[in-house]
Design an enzyme around this catalytic site. Structure first.
Site, PDB file in Angstrom:
ATOM      1  N   GLY A 199       0.811  -1.205   0.000  1.00 28.41           N
ATOM      2  CA  GLY A 199       0.000   0.000   0.000  1.00 28.41           C
ATOM      3  C   GLY A 199       0.845   1.256   0.000  1.00 28.41           C
ATOM      4  O   GLY A 199       2.057   1.189  -0.209  1.00 28.41           O
ATOM      5  N   ASN A 200       0.198   2.394   0.211  1.00 31.54           N
ATOM      6  CA  ASN A 200       0.930   3.658   0.270  1.00 31.54           C
ATOM      7  C   ASN A 200       0.286   4.561   1.326  1.00 31.54           C
ATOM      8  O   ASN A 200      -0.727   4.212   1.921  1.00 31.54           O
ATOM      9  CB  ASN A 200       0.964   4.318  -1.114  1.00 31.54           C
ATOM     10  CG  ASN A 200      -0.414   4.658  -1.620  1.00 31.54           C
ATOM     11  OD1 ASN A 200      -1.085   5.546  -1.100  1.00 31.54           O
ATOM     12  ND2 ASN A 200      -0.873   3.928  -2.634  1.00 31.54           N
ATOM     13  N   ARG A 201       0.865   5.720   1.528  1.00 32.03           N
ATOM     14  CA  ARG A 201       0.476   6.575   2.651  1.00 32.03           C
ATOM     15  C   ARG A 201      -0.634   7.562   2.348  1.00 32.03           C
ATOM     16  O   ARG A 201      -0.904   8.453   3.157  1.00 32.03           O
ATOM     17  CB  ARG A 201       1.690   7.368   3.140  1.00 32.03           C
ATOM     18  CG  ARG A 201       2.771   6.512   3.738  1.00 32.03           C
ATOM     19  CD  ARG A 201       3.894   7.395   4.275  1.00 32.03           C
ATOM     20  NE  ARG A 201       5.034   6.596   4.698  1.00 32.03           N
ATOM     21  CZ  ARG A 201       5.091   5.954   5.868  1.00 32.03           C
ATOM     22  NH1 ARG A 201       4.090   6.033   6.709  1.00 32.03           N
ATOM     23  NH2 ARG A 201       6.151   5.242   6.167  1.00 32.03           N
ATOM     24  N   SER A 202      -1.284   7.461   1.203  1.00 29.47           N
ATOM     25  CA  SER A 202      -2.319   8.450   0.891  1.00 29.47           C
ATOM     26  C   SER A 202      -3.498   8.340   1.856  1.00 29.47           C
ATOM     27  O   SER A 202      -4.033   7.260   2.084  1.00 29.47           O
ATOM     28  CB  SER A 202      -2.811   8.246  -0.542  1.00 29.47           C
ATOM     29  OG  SER A 202      -3.851   9.170  -0.806  1.00 29.47           O
ATOM     30  N   ALA A 245      -3.613   7.817  -5.140  1.00 26.87           N
ATOM     31  CA  ALA A 245      -2.266   7.269  -5.303  1.00 26.87           C
ATOM     32  C   ALA A 245      -2.431   5.816  -5.752  1.00 26.87           C
ATOM     33  O   ALA A 245      -2.883   4.969  -4.985  1.00 26.87           O
ATOM     34  CB  ALA A 245      -1.505   7.346  -3.988  1.00 26.87           C
TER      35      ALA A 245
END
Ligand code: CTP
Ligand code: CA
Length: 231
Positions: A33-36, A100
């Protein structure tokens, strides 16, 4: 700041906003995943409703309350987000890709949980995800009338303007909102600051401020393009 008192310059328009960050499954319990946080995308959806638009919000893994008045479609992976955005985009005037999107996904998803065993695990082999923003641009380039305005987002850390201009051209979008990533800005913070790159035009600076104000400044540029279409 109240949401009233905005121009109703998106009345009669259908806008699609993607928000949040995609998750790419590794096994039933793990993902890449990512930090958005989805905060900027939700601000875009909320302010578009306030400016009179019909809003479809494609939300990837966002834990925020649904903005009143928007149709929310929840997705998890880049493949799901692509399906939801491309479907909604066929009837939309504007698409804003604030999500993102994972550039890569694991080539295979394990059906059962990967167990801790002796030694090191097998490497996770990654394959490329489709570029949804570029697809929207290509579809229009191939003669599709819609969406009239396509907006991308980019967070750049180096050579911000040069990288941003190249990305704008590569993706075939009309506006590229380049976030300034830096101390206390962007991911998960209430404030944002950005430069809007305009295809065939001069960049527009959006000063640091609440994400609703940044969203309004983006809609100002979008409304301007809707009023004065480039032919
Ligand atoms: N985007 C997309 N589909 C992808 C990857 C990105 O639609 N598979 C969109 C994002 O939603 C964003 C824009 O493209 O609006 C720019 O994303 P960014 O990650 O900055 O660009 P990339 O082309 O992926 O380049 P890189 O990550 O290498 O900088
Ligand atoms: Ca990327």
């Amino acid at each position: 700041r109240v949401l009233a008192g905005r121009p109703r310059d998106l009345a009669g328009r259908h806008v699609v906003v993607s928000a949040g960050g995609t998750r790419e499954a590794i096994d039933p319990v793990r993902y890449l995943g990512n930090r958005s946080s989805g905060l900027q995308g939700y601000a875009l959806a909320r302010t578009a409703v306030a400016r009179g638009a019909r809003v479809t919000l494609v939300a990837a893994n966002v834990s925020l309350p649904d903005p009143a008045g928007a149709d929310v479609v929840r997705v998890e992976s880049a493949a799901e987000l692509r399906e939801a955005v491309l479907t909604a985009a066929t009837a939309a005037d504007v698409v804003v890709m604030a999500a993102a999107v994972a550039d890569f996904r694991p080539a295979a998803r394990h059906d059962s949980k990967i167990k801790k065993s002796d030694g090191e695990p097998d490497p996770i082999h990654l394959v490329k995800n489709p570029d949804i923003l570029a697809e929207l641009g290509e579809r229009r380039h191939a003669g599709g009338p819609k969406p009239e305005v396509i907006v991308g987002f980019a967070a750049e850390t180096d050579d911000v303007l040069a990288n941003g201009q190249a990305k704008l051209a590569r993706k075939g979008c009309d506006l590229l909102v380049v976030n300034q990533v830096g101390p206390h800005l962007a991911f998960g913070t209430p404030d944002n600051a950005a430069t809007v790159l305009v295809a065939g035009g001069e960049p527009v600076e959006i000063p640091r401020g609440p994400k609703d104000d940044v969203a309004d400044a983006v809609w100002d540029q979008v409304a301007n393009l809707l009023r004065h279409p480039r032919t």
